[in-house]
Design an enzyme around this catalytic site. Structure first.
Site, short mmCIF file in Angstrom:
data_model
loop_
_atom_site.label_atom_id
_atom_site.label_comp_id
_atom_site.label_asym_id
_atom_site.label_seq_id
_atom_site.Cartn_x
_atom_site.Cartn_y
_atom_site.Cartn_z
CB THR A 9 -0.94 0.02 1.21
OG1 THR A 9 -1.73 1.23 1.15
CG2 THR A 9 -0.20 0.00 2.54
CE LYS A 14 -6.05 1.33 2.06
NZ LYS A 14 -6.01 0.70 0.72
CG ASP A 71 -9.39 -1.50 -3.36
OD1 ASP A 71 -8.50 -0.67 -3.66
OD2 ASP A 71 -10.58 -1.35 -3.65
CB SER A 72 -10.52 -0.53 2.45
OG SER A 72 -9.35 0.26 2.43
CG PHE A 152 -6.90 6.87 7.43
CD1 PHE A 152 -6.82 5.79 8.29
CD2 PHE A 152 -7.20 6.63 6.09
CE1 PHE A 152 -7.06 4.50 7.84
CE2 PHE A 152 -7.42 5.34 5.62
CZ PHE A 152 -7.36 4.27 6.50
CE LYS A 175 -10.10 2.65 11.52
NZ LYS A 175 -9.42 3.50 10.53
P1 ITT Z 1 -3.46 1.97 -1.68
O1 ITT Z 1 -4.31 1.67 -2.90
O2 ITT Z 1 -2.06 2.35 -2.04
O3 ITT Z 1 -3.53 0.88 -0.65
P2 ITT Z 1 -5.45 4.06 -1.22
O4 ITT Z 1 -5.63 5.10 -0.15
O5 ITT Z 1 -5.54 4.53 -2.66
O6 ITT Z 1 -4.06 3.29 -0.96
P3 ITT Z 1 -7.90 2.54 -1.58
O7 ITT Z 1 -7.90 2.68 -3.05
O8 ITT Z 1 -8.21 1.20 -1.00
O9 ITT Z 1 -6.49 2.91 -0.96
O10 ITT Z 1 -8.89 3.63 -0.98
C1 ITT Z 1 -9.28 3.53 0.34
C2 ITT Z 1 -10.02 4.80 0.75
O11 ITT Z 1 -11.15 4.42 1.52
C3 ITT Z 1 -9.15 5.65 1.67
O12 ITT Z 1 -8.39 6.58 0.96
C4 ITT Z 1 -10.19 6.27 2.59
O13 ITT Z 1 -10.78 7.37 1.94
C5 ITT Z 1 -11.23 5.16 2.71
N1 ITT Z 1 -10.93 4.28 3.84
C6 ITT Z 1 -10.52 2.98 3.79
N2 ITT Z 1 -10.33 2.49 5.03
C7 ITT Z 1 -10.60 3.50 5.87
C8 ITT Z 1 -10.56 3.63 7.26
O14 ITT Z 1 -10.15 2.63 8.04
N3 ITT Z 1 -10.90 4.80 7.81
C9 ITT Z 1 -11.29 5.82 7.03
N4 ITT Z 1 -11.34 5.80 5.71
C10 ITT Z 1 -10.99 4.64 5.12
#
Ligand code: ITT
Length: 199
Positions: A9, A14, A71-72, A152, A175
């Site tokens: 990531t 994360k 991916d989240s 975040f 959390k």
């Molecule tokens: P990587 O792909 O490099 O892992 P990214 O930030 O682009 O990083 P994602 O495409 O999975 O990752 O997008 C995840 C988004 O979802 C993240 O930027 C937050 O806006 C939200 N998100 C995911 N998990 C979260 C959490 O635990 N708390 C708050 N927001 C979260």
């Protein structure tokens, strides 16, 4: 015996959470920053699972070792699941958390049906390129305003079921114990053990 796992990531929040949750004896977590020239993966799939697999496969091929991708995002029922896979860039490029949260509050307005969930799909890729996916979810509601300075992303807006606090108002350990990421990681450890036992 120690074993290395690359956490694929570019999101340092994360990585920090995964480091706090995944504390198994002998397990060494390696961040992508320890590799120069890691490829930028284009997240163009229409599902968390698709994007997680793509990140794990492309970055796993690059690192050559056990690699875990995350991916989240947040799904809001009243918005038909938005922001969903577009959570990071909901308010457009470049990624802007304050703008994302403001857009979400505006989209919901004064609606009272504010149920939502965080989803986290993790894809684990073996050095041979075998991939397994797992998922963790956390159900909750979207608050009327932002509260709290921790966490975040959408954390200041997300109140998990059973709590009166947003994720951003909780200490990280609280959390992580109930979060989508904590739950996905618990399943990822089991999936990893099953893959290792086949070798
Ligand atoms: P990587 O792909 O490099 O892992 P990214 O930030 O682009 O990083 P994602 O495409 O999975 O990752 O997008 C995840 C988004 O979802 C993240 O930027 C937050 O806006 C939200 N998100 C995911 N998990 C979260 C959490 O635990 N708390 C708050 N927001 C979260």
């Amino acid at each position: 015996m120690s074993r290395e796992l690359v956490i694929a990531t570019g999101n340092l929040h994360k990585l920090e959470e995964i480091r706090a949750i995944l504390t198994l004896p002998g397990l060494v977590l390696v961040g992508l920053s320890e590799f120069s020239d890691a490829p930028e993966v284009v997240e163009d799939r229409d599902s968390f699972e698709g994007n997680a697999i793509k990140k794990a496969e492309e970055l796993g091929a690059f690192t050559g070792g056990w690699t875990l991708a995350d991916d989240s995002g947040l799904e809001v029922d009243a918005l038909n699941g938005a922001p969903g896979v577009y959570s990071a860039r909901y308010a457009g490029e470049p990624v802007n958390t304050a703008a994302n949260n403001a857009k979400l509050l505006q989209a919901l307005g004064s609606r009272t049906d504010r149920t939502a969930r965080f989803r986290c799909v993790m894809a684990l890729c073996s050095p041979e390129g075998v991939v397994r996916t797992v998922e963790g979810r956390c159900e909750g509601t979207i608050a009327m305003d932002e509260s709290g300075g921790g966490g975040f992303g959408y954390d200041p807006l997300f109140i998990p079921d059973g709590s009166a606090l947003t994720f951003a108002q909780m200490v990280p350990a609280t959390k992580n114990r109930i979060s989508h990421r904590g739950r996905a990681l618990a399943s990822a450890v089991i999936a990893w053990g099953a893959l290792l036992s086949r070798q």
